[in-house]
Enzyme design. Structure first.
Site, short mmCIF file in Angstrom:
data_model
loop_
_atom_site.label_atom_id
_atom_site.label_comp_id
_atom_site.label_asym_id
_atom_site.label_seq_id
_atom_site.Cartn_x
_atom_site.Cartn_y
_atom_site.Cartn_z
N ASP A 1 22.45 27.76 0.16
CA ASP A 1 23.82 28.56 0.42
C ASP A 1 23.87 29.74 -0.27
OD1 ASP A 1 26.34 28.54 1.30
OD2 ASP A 1 27.18 27.55 -0.38
N VAL B 1 32.03 23.20 2.93
CA VAL B 1 33.00 22.44 2.30
C VAL B 1 32.41 22.25 0.75
CG1 VAL B 1 34.28 20.45 1.93
CG2 VAL B 1 33.75 21.48 4.30
N HIS C 1 33.11 29.81 6.01
CA HIS C 1 33.22 29.34 4.73
C HIS C 1 34.46 29.05 4.23
CE1 HIS C 1 28.93 30.61 3.12
NE2 HIS C 1 29.07 30.67 4.43
P1 13P Z 1 35.20 25.74 -0.19
O1 13P Z 1 34.95 25.63 -1.97
O2 13P Z 1 36.71 26.27 -0.14
O3 13P Z 1 34.98 24.48 0.48
O4 13P Z 1 34.11 26.72 0.27
C1 13P Z 1 32.81 26.18 0.32
C2 13P Z 1 31.98 27.18 0.63
O5 13P Z 1 32.18 28.02 1.49
C3 13P Z 1 30.52 27.31 0.13
O6 13P Z 1 29.70 28.38 0.75
#
Ligand code: 13P
Length: 285
Positions: A81, A229, A206
């Site tokens: 990520d 998430v 995201h």
């Molecule tokens: P949140 O923390 O709002 O769920 O976002 C997660 C995300 O986009 C990780 O790249």
């Protein structure tokens, strides 16, 4: 089992569903995500990366995530990520990750294209798919502060970006925010529809934590096939651990505390998998 290739995304997109990308920082969260996927009988993406490496070290978390995915009965992709570093992406590809995100959204357009295109070439040679980002998503990935920063994705530029880079999925900024926010988030669904119209690859949303359900389903109707998430899992974990601590502290019972966190994350992830799989909802025609 480890699942490779983009079928997981394109299959979801065709049915106006989305695959969750769950962020895991530790063993219990990774196990909870796998357990939820097994209970749902659905594929998920286990996101272990770039900022979490600062906490665990890269090799430890990479091996942990791949090990949990390989041992699971559910199809699990292991995804990097928000990496800004092509060498980090290359290391994850070499270790066996099934997809990587290269995030050049902080760069001018042409530099973002260059960075992303280079990672796509390397990844595709190894059979790994790539998520790029255009337009910067507001908020912090690891600590829920509140909306800050962020620039919206331009639909025309998004089409140009995808054509120039060859990315397999595109993360967009349409009002979405990382983490929980004090005021409710409203997505620019018209902008998302315009992007979907022009961009031939699945879109990634995201910042799903705290997003109202109808907004989320509205995004699934407009080309979003991967939903990230993180904060919602962190909150579930910490709340369960905090609830357990008064009983656990006198006996220094760490195992019961971590198990409580794992159970809460599993239940939260299962609810999200079902929501994104549109269990009990009618997809729009
Ligand atoms: P949140 O923390 O709002 O769920 O976002 C997660 C995300 O986009 C990780 O790249």
């Amino acid at each position: 089992m480890l699942t490779r290739g983009t079928d997981v995304l394109t299959g979801a997109a065709a049915e106006r569903r989305a695959v969750p990308g769950f962020v895991a920082y530790n063993l219990e969260t990774a196990q909870a995500v796998a357990a939820a996927a097994e209970l749902a009988g659905a594929p998920v993406l286990l996101q272990a990366g770039s900022s979490a490496f600062r906490h665990t070290g890269r090799d430890a978390l990479v091996e942990l995530a791949l090990g949990v995915a390989r041992r699971s009965a559910a199809p699990i992709g292991v995804h990097l990520d928000h990496s800004r570093d092509p060498e980090e992406a290359a290391a994850c590809i070499a270790a066996g990750y099934t997809s990587v995100m290269i995030d050049g959204s902080h760069l001018p357009f042409t530099e973002n294209v260059e960075l992303t295109r280079a990672v796509v070439r390397r990844a595709h040679d190894a059979g790994v798919w790539v998520e790029g980002e255009l337009g910067a998503i507001a908020g912090d990935e690891d600590v829920s502060t509140d909306a800050s920063g962020g620039t919206m994705t331009d639909p025309g530029q998004a089409a140009e970006f995808v054509a120039a880079t060859g990315v397999d999925a595109l993360a967009v900024s349409v009002g979405n925010v990382h983490g929980f926010t004090s005021a409710p988030v409203r997505l620019d669904l018209d902008r998302l529809a315009d992007i979907h119209e022009l961009v031939p690859v699945p879109l990634v949303l995201h910042g799903a934590s705290g997003l109202p359900e109808e907004q989320l389903l509205g995004a699934l109707d407009r080309g979003v096939a991967k939903v990230n998430v993180n904060a919602e899992l962190r909150r579930a974990y910490l709340t369960a651990v905090a609830d357990r601590l008064p009983e656990a502290l006198p006996a220094s019972d760490t195992v019961a505390t971590w198990a409580a966190g794992r159970g809460a994350v599993r239940d939260t992830a299962l609810r999200i998998i079902r929501l994104l799989g549109r269990a009990g909802t009618e997809p729009a025609p």
